[in-house]
Scaffold this active site. Structure first.
Site: not given
Length: 521
Positions: A222, A256
C-alpha cells in the site's frame, strides 16, 4: 494518564526466535477455530477502547493530532472495522460452491475453502500509525493467521501504545510486536513469511518486494502516488474547493490518498481560489497555528523535505506559506504553478501543499494526469457526469472519489488498494479477510463414478471422438462476430444472455399468474 514511556527497540538477536515461535503456533492449528479468531478480535477491540486516552495522547505527541481527528481516522475507524469483521466472519469463512460447474462434474462436489495463509508480517507507517497497523492485523486474525507486526519507529509514542494493546490483550503465542528501525526491519525480512503487508513509501516498498521475491513470498504493498484532482468549468466550484481543501488539511496533508495537485479549468480558476480562501476561513477562523484541529508533520526531516519542495517550486503562493520548524508546523499553502517539471509535480508532497495548475479544457487535464503519473493511488474528478465518466474511462488509478476528497478511502467496508507502482493488492472489509486467505479449490471424487472417467485413461485409441463431443462449441465466427441462433433466440425469449432469458421467463410467469387470478375472479 501515565506518561508514555520511550520506545525500546527489539533486540535483533531474538527476532528469529519470535518469528519461529508464531510460526510453530500456526502449525498447531490453534488459529483455525472461528471461535478463537472471534475472541481475539473482541479482545483487540477492548484493547483499543481501554487504551483510548493513551492512543489520543500518543497521536498528539507524534503527529499533533487533536482528539477529534485521532478518533475519526484512527481509533473509531479501527473499532468499527473490528466489529464489522466480527459480524461477518462466519459468513466469509464458509465454504463457497464453485460457480459454473458443468452438469457432468457436479458429482465431484467442487467448493472453495478459505484457508489461512500461515504466518504474516505487517509493517505499519507513521501517518496513520493506529489505523494502518491495526486494520491489517484484524484482517490477518479474522483469516486465521498468526502475525508479527512492526509499528513505525517514526511514530514512537503510538508504537509503544500499540505494543501495550497487542501484548496485553492478544494471545502472545500467535501475535507479537517487533519495535525498531532499519536493523529490525532487515532482520524480519530475513525470515520466511507466508505474506508481507507493507504500507509506506515506494522506495522501501521496492526493497521489501525484492527481498520477498527471493523466497517467492507474496506481498501487499500500500504505497502512494501523485494523485490528480480535476476541476472542470461545469463543476460545483464551491464544493470542489471545500472538499479538496479538507483533503489536504486532514492529518496536515500526510495522507497518501489525498490529491497531490489540482488541474483547474482556466475559466473558473480565480473563483476556485476565492472559494478555497472562504473555506479556509470557515474551517480555521483563528488560523491553523494555534488550534488542535490542525496537526503537525511527523518529524523535522519530513518538515525539511516539504519545505524544500516549496522552496524549489517556481510557482506563486496564493494562500498560506507560514512555517515553523521548531513546531514542525507548515501552514496549508496554495500555489499556482505553470510547469509539469515544477518540484511540486515531480514528487509526492505528503504535506499541506496544494499546487494548482490552470488548464484549457478537460482534454488537456486528462493528458497531463496520464503524463505525470500513469497509475496513481487515487483520482478526484469534479464536473458533470459526462466529464467525470470520461475521467474514469481515460485515467487509471487505485480508487476514485467523484466530486469529493478521498471519501472512498474513508469507508472501512470498501476494498482499498493501488494499481501499478502505487501498490498492489487490496484490503478493508471483506477484502482484508480475502487478502490473508487462500482460496483453496477442493473436489471429492466418489468411487462409483469410475466408469465415467474411463475417457481419461490410456489407451486412448477410439476415445478422441468421445472427447470432441464433449467440447464446447463457439457461438461466434472467425471474424469475432456472434452467430444468430434461432433456437437459442426463441428459447431465451430474445434475451442476450441466460440471465436475461430467466428474467423474461419470470416476468411471463408472473403475468400468467396475474391473468389467472383475474379470470378466476
Amino acid at each position: 494518564m501515565a506518561e508514555i514511556p520511550a520506545l525500546e527497540p527489539t533486540n535483533v538477536s531474538i527476532i528469529p526466535e519470535i518469528a519461529d515461535h508464531v510460526r510453530s503456533t500456526f502449525l498447531t492449528h490453534k488459529t483455525r477455530s472461528l471461535e478463537f479468531r472471534l475472541v481475539q478480535l473482541r479482545k483487540l477491540y477492548w484493547g483499543l477502547k481501554d487504551n483510548a486516552n493513551a492512543i489520543e495522547a500518543a497521536c498528539k505527541l507524534d503527529l499533533g493530532k487533536g482528539t477529534y481527528e485521532s478518533n475519526l481516522s484512527e481509533l473509531n475507524f479501527c473499532t468499527n472495522t473490528i466489529i464489522y469483521d466480527i459480524n461477518n466472519l462466519e459468513r466469509w469463512a464458509k465454504d463457497e460452491n464453485s460457480p459454473d460447474v458443468p452438469l457432468d462434474m457436479m458429482v465431484l462436489r467442487p467448493k472453495i475453502r478459505k484457508d489461512p495463509l500461515g504466518t504474516v508480517l505487517i509493517i505499519g507507517p507513521y501517518n496513520f500509525p493506529v489505523n494502518l497497523l491495526i486494520c491489517p492485523l484484524a484482517g490477518a486474525i479474522a483469516a486465521g493467521n498468526t502475525a508479527v507486526v512492526k509499528p513505525s519507529e517514526n511514530a514512537p509514542s503510538v508504537a509503544v501504545v500499540m505494543q501495550k494493546v497487542i501484548e496485553g490483550y492478544l494471545d502472545q503465542s500467535c501475535y507479537r510486536v517487533v519495535q525498531g528501525a532499519v536493523a529490525q526491519s532487515t532482520a524480519l525480512l530475513e525470515r520466511k513469511w507466508d505474506k508481507i503487508f507493507y504500507t509506506g513509501g515506494a522506495s522501501v516498498g521496492t526493497i521489501i518486494a525484492k527481498k520477498a521475491a527471493e523466497t517467492l513470498t507474496p506481498v501487499i504493498l500500500e504505497l502512494g502516488g501523485r494523485n490528480p484532482a480535476i476541476v472542470t468549468k461545469n463543476a460545483d466550484i464551491r464544493l470542489a474547493a471545500r472538499r479538496l481543501l479538507w483533503g489536504k488539511v486532514h492529518n496536515a496533508g500526510q495522507v497518501c490518498v489525498s490529491q497531490n495537485y489540482t488541474l483547474i479549468d482556466k475559466e473558473v480558476f480565480d473563483r476556485f481560489v476565492l472559494e478555497m480562501r472562504k473555506a479556509m476561513k470557515e474551517y480555521y477562523p483563528n488560523g491553523t497555528r494555534n488550534t488542535e484541529d490542525f496537526g503537525r508533520l511527523i518529524n523535522n526531516r519530513q518538515w525539511q523535505r516539504v519545505k524544500r519542495l516549496l522552496d524549489d517550486s517556481q510557482g506563486q503562493i496564493l494562500m498560506g506559506g507560514d512555517m515553523d520548524e521548531s513546531d514542525r508546523y507548515i501552514e496549508p499553502t496554495v500555489i499556482q504553478i505553470s510547469s509539469l517539471t515544477d518540484s511540486l509535480m515531480v514528487e509526492e508532497s505528503f504535506g499541506p501543499l496544494m499546487p494548482l495548475l490552470p488548464v484549457s479544457n478537460l482534454d488537456e487535464a486528462i493528458r497531463i494526469a496520464n503524463e505525470v503519473h500513469a497509475t496513481p493511488l487515487a483520482m478526484y474528478p469534479f464536473g458533470n457526469k459526462m466529464e467525470t465518466d470520461r475521467c474514469l474511462a481515460e485515467i487509471r488509478s487505485g480508487g476514485v472519489s467523484v466530486n469529493d476528497g478521498f471519501i472512498h478511502g474513508s469507508l472501512p467496508t470498501l476494498a482499498f488498494g493501488g494499481i501499478g507502482d502505487s501498490g498492489h493488492g487490496a484490503y478493508r472489509g471483506k477484502a482484508s479477510f480475502d487478502c490473508f486467505s487462500h482460496a483453496r479449490t477442493i473436489t471429492s471424487t466418489p468411487g462409483w463414478v469410475e466408469f465415467l472417467l474411463g475417457v481419461r485413461y490410456p489407451p486412448y485409441k477410439g476415445k478422441l471422438k468421445m472427447m470432441r463431443r464433449m467440447e464446447l462449441k463457439p457461438d461466434f465466427d472467425r471474424e469475432g462476430k456472434v452467430k444468430f441462433n434461432l433456437v437459442r433466440y426463441i428459447l431465451g425469449l430474445g434475451a442476450a444472455s441466460k440471465t436475461g432469458g430467466l428474467v423474461r421467463y419470470l416476468v411471463v410467469l408472473l403475468a400468467a399468474l396475474g391473468l389467472q387470478q383475474y379470470f378466476i375472479m
